[in-house]
Structure formats: structure tokens, C-alpha cells
Motif scaffolding. Structure first.
Motif, short mmCIF file in Angstrom:
data_model
loop_
_atom_site.label_atom_id
_atom_site.label_comp_id
_atom_site.label_asym_id
_atom_site.label_seq_id
_atom_site.Cartn_x
_atom_site.Cartn_y
_atom_site.Cartn_z
N SER A 172 0.82 -1.21 0.00
CA SER A 172 0.00 0.00 0.00
C SER A 172 0.85 1.25 0.00
O SER A 172 0.54 2.22 -0.70
CB SER A 172 -0.94 0.00 1.21
OG SER A 172 -1.84 -1.07 1.16
N LEU A 173 1.95 1.26 0.77
CA LEU A 173 2.76 2.47 0.90
C LEU A 173 3.81 2.58 -0.20
O LEU A 173 4.07 3.68 -0.70
CB LEU A 173 3.45 2.49 2.27
CG LEU A 173 2.51 2.59 3.48
CD1 LEU A 173 3.33 2.60 4.77
CD2 LEU A 173 1.66 3.85 3.40
N LEU A 174 4.43 1.47 -0.59
CA LEU A 174 5.49 1.53 -1.59
C LEU A 174 4.99 1.20 -2.99
O LEU A 174 5.57 1.67 -3.97
CB LEU A 174 6.62 0.56 -1.22
CG LEU A 174 7.35 0.83 0.10
CD1 LEU A 174 8.48 -0.17 0.31
CD2 LEU A 174 7.88 2.26 0.15
N GLY A 175 3.95 0.39 -3.10
CA GLY A 175 3.45 0.00 -4.41
C GLY A 175 2.36 0.89 -4.94
O GLY A 175 2.13 0.95 -6.15
N GLY A 176 1.64 1.57 -4.06
CA GLY A 176 0.57 2.46 -4.52
C GLY A 176 -0.62 1.68 -5.04
O GLY A 176 -0.78 0.48 -4.82
#
Length: 285
Positions: free
Chosen positions: A228-232
Motif C-alpha cells: 500500500s505504501l510503496l506500491g501504490g
């Protein structure tokens, strides 16, 4: 076995059994029952319906999320083995005995900080204006920032970084128990160092590799925070689907059915591994 010894054994095992029943068996039974329930508006109707599983079969994005999760998880597990094995080997065979504990401490040092802080730190490193792009531009390797954040590459970096210690520790534990004289015997019999490593060291450390693979594979396949935070939004893993079904769509029966499928995916390789180990023990016996 005397009755007293059996009573003592059950008494010692009782806390672990109660913990397993309370925090694994009971939640799984509730989740399984909920996966067979239906929604009437916002009201949960308990029953024995397979409609949730039929609905999942028709939702292509859920199966795509499962396949993406398995692809990322298998890749991360393979990368973790390739990175962790040399580190564990160096600690076990090249670091002096008195410094090995310090080396292991350095390997697990990231766990001393918050998981979220470490993930947010990677966001700062991998962003277009982040530390990595700034460094590459300054040394002249690139002329414009690379797009790493919000891609699968960022997810791989973040997940491997986070779970690498779970691979290092069991491999080190297996290597540390190995008898060095076996390597000397292999070399005396004509093996080169590379052949001795491949024919002796790797097979004897197989159990550590397998244990590390399980320790990485099981949590990564349901990972939610890092994608969620790094992959979007472009990275769809099953953990994100579960979150959206539970908390955004409020469709708890469908979410429970997805969770049951995910659990079955996790249990299957464990069962197959145990059966294979049992067959090997029977063949050796």
C-alpha cells in the motif's frame, strides 16, 4: 508412561494449547462459518451458503490479486535465499566465534525500530526527489530521476529488506551446527571447494533454507502495509483486497471466504512438505 508424567506433560502443554485454540482455532472457525453466511442488506444471516465462493469465482480482480501476491511472494522468497545464504555462511564460517552474536545482532537490528518508520524511510529513499535518485544524479549515472516508488520494484525492495532477517537466522542456525570435517573429507576425496559447498554444505543446510522460506512466504503472501505504501494503487495484493472487502465494502462473508482461500493456499505447501519429510524418514528408517 506413568499417569503422573502424563498429567505433568499435559499441564506444561496446556498454555500453548489454550493459546492455539483461543487465537487460531476459534477465529478460524468463526471465519469459516462467516464465509458460509450471507448479507441481507447490512444484516448478517448465518447459514450454509456457498454463494460467497461462487461470487469470488466471478470476480477476476480477486484471482488477479492472488496470482500477483503469489508471484511477488515467490520472487521475494527466492531473492531472500540468494541474499541471506551468503550472509549466513559468512557469519557461520568466516566471522570469529566471539563476534558471531554481534553479527547476528546487526542482522536483526532493523527490528529495533518501528515497522512503519522503516517503510516510510524507504518512501523517502525511493521517491523521485529521494536519497537514491539524488545520489545517482550527483555521481552522473542518470540524468533524470528514476520512477521507483509506486512500482512493484519498490515493493520487492521493501519486502526483501523487511523479511530478510527471517531467512538469515534459520540458515545460520543450520550452518552453525555443521561439522567442518565433512568439508575437509569431501576435499580429500577430490572435490573442489565449490563442489564441496554444493554437495555437502547446501544439502546439510536444507532444513534451514526450508524453514526460512516458510517464515518469509507465509507473512509476505498476505502483506498489506508495504504494497500500500510503496506500491501504490498499481500493486494489487490479496491483503489489500481483504482490507477493502472488510472495511470499505463491509462485505464480511465474501472477505471471510477470501481469507479461507488464502489460508488454504498457505496450508497446502506446509502439508506437502510434511508428507515429503515423513516419506524421507520412513525411507531412511
Amino acid at each position: 508412561m506413568p499417569l503422573r508424567d502424563r498429567t505433568l506433560g499435559w499441564g506444561l502443554a496446556a498454555p500453548a494449547l489454550l493459546w492455539t485454540v483461543a487465537f487460531f482455532v476459534v477465529p478460524f472457525v468463526v471465519m469459516g462459518a462467516m464465509s458460509l453466511a450471507t448479507l441481507d442488506g447490512r444484516t448478517l444471516v448465518w447459514g450454509l451458503s456457498l454463494s460467497n465462493y461462487a461470487e469470488i469465482a466471478e470476480k477476476a480482480y480477486i484471482w488477479r490479486a492472488i496470482l500477483v501476491s503469489l508471484e511477488i511472494t515467490l520472487t521475494v522468497t527466492a531473492l531472500s535465499v540468494l541474499l541471506a545464504y551468503p550472509l549466513a555462511w559468512i557469519i557461520a564460517f568466516r566471522v570469529p566465534q566471539r563476534w558471531q552474536r554481534l553479527a547476528l545482532l546487526l542482522a536483526i537490528l532493523p527490528f529495533w525500530t518501528s515497522f512503519l518508520i522503516r517503510v516510510y524511510a524507504w518512501m523517502g529513499i525511493l521517491s523521485n526527489e529521494g536519497l537514491l535518485n539524488s545520489l545517482l544524479i550527483q555521481i552522473g549515472l542518470i540524468s533524470e530521476p528514476l520512477t521507483i516508488l509506486n512500482t512493484n520494484t519498490a515493493v520487492y525492495i521493501g519486502v526483501v529488506y523487511t523479511y530478510l532477517p527471517f531467512m538469515i537466522l534459520p540458515i545460520y542456525s543450520a550452518l552453525e551446527k555443521m561439522d567442518d570435517s565433512l568439508l575437509e573429507a569431501a576435499e580429500d576425496l577430490g572435490c573442489s571447494r565449490l563442489q564441496a559447498f554444493w554437495l555437502v554444505t547446501v544439502p546439510l543446510s536444507k532444513q534451514g533454507i526450508i524453514a526460512g522460506c516458510f517464515l518469509v512466504f507465509i507473512p509476505v503472501v498476505g502483506e498489506f502495509v508495504i504494497p500500500s505504501l510503496l506500491g501504490g494503487s498499481g500493486t494489487l495484493m490479496i491483503g489489500k483486497v481483504l482490507f477493502e472487502e472488510f472495511f470499505n465494502n463491509r462485505d464480511w462473508p465474501v472477505a471471510s471466504a477470501v481469507a479461507v482461500i488464502l489460508l488454504l493456499i498457505l496450508i497446502l505447501p506446509i502439508v506437502l512438505f510434511q508428507r515429503n519429510e515423513q516419506k524421507q524418514r520412513e525411507a531412511e528408517g
